[in-house]
Design a protein around this motif. Structure first.
Motif, PDB file in Angstrom:
ATOM      1  N   ASN A  19       0.816  -1.211   0.000  1.00 44.28           N
ATOM      2  CA  ASN A  19       0.000   0.000   0.000  1.00 44.28           C
ATOM      3  C   ASN A  19       0.847   1.258   0.000  1.00 44.28           C
ATOM      4  O   ASN A  19       0.350   2.336   0.297  1.00 44.28           O
ATOM      5  N   GLU A  20       2.116   1.127  -0.294  1.00 45.40           N
ATOM      6  CA  GLU A  20       3.000   2.283  -0.278  1.00 45.40           C
ATOM      7  C   GLU A  20       2.756   3.141  -1.513  1.00 45.40           C
ATOM      8  O   GLU A  20       2.617   2.628  -2.614  1.00 45.40           O
ATOM      9  N   PRO A  21       2.732   4.445  -1.334  1.00 46.37           N
ATOM     10  CA  PRO A  21       2.527   5.324  -2.491  1.00 46.37           C
ATOM     11  C   PRO A  21       3.772   5.401  -3.359  1.00 46.37           C
ATOM     12  O   PRO A  21       4.874   5.043  -2.924  1.00 46.37           O
ATOM     13  N   ALA A  22       3.586   5.855  -4.569  1.00 47.89           N
ATOM     14  CA  ALA A  22       4.720   6.110  -5.452  1.00 47.89           C
ATOM     15  C   ALA A  22       5.537   7.266  -4.869  1.00 47.89           C
ATOM     16  O   ALA A  22       5.009   8.111  -4.142  1.00 47.89           O
ATOM     17  N   LEU A  23       6.832   7.288  -5.178  1.00 50.03           N
ATOM     18  CA  LEU A  23       7.703   8.396  -4.788  1.00 50.03           C
ATOM     19  C   LEU A  23       8.191   9.081  -6.050  1.00 50.03           C
ATOM     20  O   LEU A  23       8.467   8.420  -7.047  1.00 50.03           O
ATOM     21  N   ALA A  24       8.296  10.394  -6.015  1.00 48.78           N
ATOM     22  CA  ALA A  24       8.751  11.140  -7.182  1.00 48.78           C
ATOM     23  C   ALA A  24       9.935  12.016  -6.818  1.00 48.78           C
ATOM     24  O   ALA A  24      10.001  12.559  -5.717  1.00 48.78           O
ATOM     25  N   GLU A  25      10.869  12.126  -7.755  1.00 47.93           N
ATOM     26  CA  GLU A  25      12.054  12.971  -7.566  1.00 47.93           C
ATOM     27  C   GLU A  25      12.592  13.324  -8.940  1.00 47.93           C
ATOM     28  O   GLU A  25      12.702  12.445  -9.810  1.00 47.93           O
ATOM     29  N   ASN A  26      12.938  14.581  -9.134  1.00 55.69           N
ATOM     30  CA  ASN A  26      13.544  15.052 -10.385  1.00 55.69           C
ATOM     31  C   ASN A  26      12.758  14.639 -11.632  1.00 55.69           C
ATOM     32  O   ASN A  26      13.337  14.234 -12.641  1.00 55.69           O
ATOM     33  N   GLY A  27      11.445  14.702 -11.565  1.00 54.35           N
ATOM     34  CA  GLY A  27      10.625  14.418 -12.736  1.00 54.35           C
ATOM     35  C   GLY A  27      10.404  12.955 -13.027  1.00 54.35           C
ATOM     36  O   GLY A  27       9.907  12.599 -14.096  1.00 54.35           O
ATOM     37  N   ILE A  28      10.755  12.062 -12.082  1.00 56.07           N
ATOM     38  CA  ILE A  28      10.562  10.619 -12.276  1.00 56.07           C
ATOM     39  C   ILE A  28       9.703  10.083 -11.136  1.00 56.07           C
ATOM     40  O   ILE A  28       9.932  10.409  -9.969  1.00 56.07           O
ATOM     41  N   VAL A  29       8.717   9.253 -11.474  1.00 53.65           N
ATOM     42  CA  VAL A  29       7.849   8.613 -10.494  1.00 53.65           C
ATOM     43  C   VAL A  29       8.296   7.156 -10.356  1.00 53.65           C
ATOM     44  O   VAL A  29       8.427   6.458 -11.362  1.00 53.65           O
ATOM     45  N   PHE A  30       8.523   6.706  -9.114  1.00 54.92           N
ATOM     46  CA  PHE A  30       8.965   5.339  -8.844  1.00 54.92           C
ATOM     47  C   PHE A  30       7.893   4.607  -8.049  1.00 54.92           C
ATOM     48  O   PHE A  30       7.333   5.161  -7.106  1.00 54.92           O
ATOM     49  N   PHE A  31       7.610   3.354  -8.417  1.00 51.92           N
ATOM     50  CA  PHE A  31       6.689   2.524  -7.650  1.00 51.92           C
ATOM     51  C   PHE A  31       6.961   1.063  -7.962  1.00 51.92           C
ATOM     52  O   PHE A  31       7.713   0.738  -8.885  1.00 51.92           O
ATOM     53  N   THR A  32       6.367   0.170  -7.179  1.00 56.75           N
ATOM     54  CA  THR A  32       6.480  -1.268  -7.431  1.00 56.75           C
ATOM     55  C   THR A  32       5.090  -1.850  -7.616  1.00 56.75           C
ATOM     56  O   THR A  32       4.105  -1.349  -7.095  1.00 56.75           O
ATOM     57  N   ASP A  33       5.043  -2.921  -8.406  1.00 53.83           N
ATOM     58  CA  ASP A  33       3.864  -3.773  -8.443  1.00 53.83           C
ATOM     59  C   ASP A  33       4.357  -5.150  -8.001  1.00 53.83           C
ATOM     60  O   ASP A  33       5.435  -5.255  -7.418  1.00 53.83           O
ATOM     61  N   VAL A  63      14.373   7.715  -2.317  1.00 51.07           N
ATOM     62  CA  VAL A  63      14.803   8.256  -3.598  1.00 51.07           C
ATOM     63  C   VAL A  63      15.680   9.459  -3.310  1.00 51.07           C
ATOM     64  O   VAL A  63      15.300  10.334  -2.534  1.00 51.07           O
ATOM     65  N   SER A  64      16.866   9.474  -3.899  1.00 47.08           N
ATOM     66  CA  SER A  64      17.725  10.655  -3.818  1.00 47.08           C
ATOM     67  C   SER A  64      17.700  11.296  -5.198  1.00 47.08           C
ATOM     68  O   SER A  64      16.991  10.827  -6.093  1.00 47.08           O
ATOM     69  N   LYS A  65      18.493  12.325  -5.406  1.00 47.45           N
ATOM     70  CA  LYS A  65      18.429  12.992  -6.708  1.00 47.45           C
ATOM     71  C   LYS A  65      18.871  12.086  -7.861  1.00 47.45           C
ATOM     72  O   LYS A  65      18.424  12.257  -8.979  1.00 47.45           O
ATOM     73  N   ASP A  66      19.718  11.084  -7.597  1.00 51.38           N
ATOM     74  CA  ASP A  66      20.162  10.232  -8.701  1.00 51.38           C
ATOM     75  C   ASP A  66      20.111   8.731  -8.416  1.00 51.38           C
ATOM     76  O   ASP A  66      20.592   7.935  -9.206  1.00 51.38           O
ATOM     77  N   MET A  67      19.491   8.329  -7.286  1.00 43.57           N
ATOM     78  CA  MET A  67      19.396   6.911  -6.945  1.00 43.57           C
ATOM     79  C   MET A  67      18.037   6.597  -6.332  1.00 43.57           C
ATOM     80  O   MET A  67      17.396   7.473  -5.755  1.00 43.57           O
ATOM     81  N   VAL A  68      17.640   5.329  -6.453  1.00 44.02           N
ATOM     82  CA  VAL A  68      16.404   4.858  -5.835  1.00 44.02           C
ATOM     83  C   VAL A  68      16.715   3.531  -5.140  1.00 44.02           C
ATOM     84  O   VAL A  68      17.408   2.676  -5.693  1.00 44.02           O
ATOM     85  N   ALA A  69      16.231   3.394  -3.895  1.00 47.24           N
ATOM     86  CA  ALA A  69      16.435   2.172  -3.117  1.00 47.24           C
ATOM     87  C   ALA A  69      15.121   1.411  -3.034  1.00 47.24           C
ATOM     88  O   ALA A  69      14.064   1.993  -2.770  1.00 47.24           O
ATOM     89  N   VAL A  70      15.191   0.090  -3.257  1.00 50.22           N
ATOM     90  CA  VAL A  70      14.011  -0.772  -3.248  1.00 50.22           C
ATOM     91  C   VAL A  70      14.267  -1.920  -2.278  1.00 50.22           C
ATOM     92  O   VAL A  70      15.248  -2.656  -2.424  1.00 50.22           O
TER      93      VAL A  70
END
Length: 177
Positions: A19-33, A63-70
């Motif tokens: 149920n975690e929401p998407a995260l956005a940074e620097n014009g990119i939206v990150f999420f999982t299915d 999410v940092s400016k150039d990395m995403v942790a999953v």
């Protein structure tokens, strides 16, 4: 925001397992299915990249400016946010959904706090605690966590020092913001 009109919609072939929401940074939206970690262009929903997941309960944790942790079951992965290149895959503890990217290091709780260099995968430093961290928040290079069930501790990540620790009247901290 001004009109309330739908800008775009992206359907995936799989259901979202958490149920975690998407995260956005620097014009990119990150999420999982339940199968993939996704990176979408925030302005038009175009798929920028996808990476396969190991477990359906995975979630984007930072999410940092150039990395995403999953966080993906018993491991955490760090990807380049622009193209999905895998930078680090690290086995971790169950509370590592509280991970944080700061200064080219990945911080995560595991019977204390561990800092791993994203470049080399080497443990840079760690602290040891007798109890598990179940809540954490990060702001301006400071980690706030419940290193004990009834204590909140502030920890300077850059200098690797505890700043303060305060006992609470409650016996359980569920969330820190």
């Amino acid at each position: 925001i001004k009109s309330g009109n739908l800008l775009w919609r992206k359907y995936t072939d799989y259901w979202q397992a958490n149920n975690e929401p998407a995260l956005a940074e620097n014009g990119i939206v990150f999420f999982t299915d339940s199968k993939w970690v996704w990176a979408l262009n925030q302005s038009d929903g175009e798929v920028l990249w996808q990476q396969r997941l190991h477990e359906p309960s995975a979630e984007v944790v930072d999410v940092s400016k150039d990395m995403v942790a999953v966080f993906d079951s018993q491991q955490i992965s760090v990807f380049k946010s622009m193209d999905g290149t895998l930078l680090l895959r690290e086995p971790v503890c169950r509370n590592s959904y509280l991970a944080h990217i700061y200064d080219a290091k990945l911080y995560f709780p595991c019977s204390g706090m561990i800092a791993v260099s994203i470049d080399s995968g080497e443990t840079v430093w760690e602290t040891k605690e007798n109890s598990a961290t179940t809540a954490a928040a990060y702001s301006d290079g400071v980690l706030y966590s419940n290193s004990s069930v009834d204590v909140i501790t502030a920890f300077d990540l850059e200098n690797q020092k505890q700043i303060w620790s305060v006992p609470l009247p409650s016996d359980w901290v569920r969330e820190i913001k």
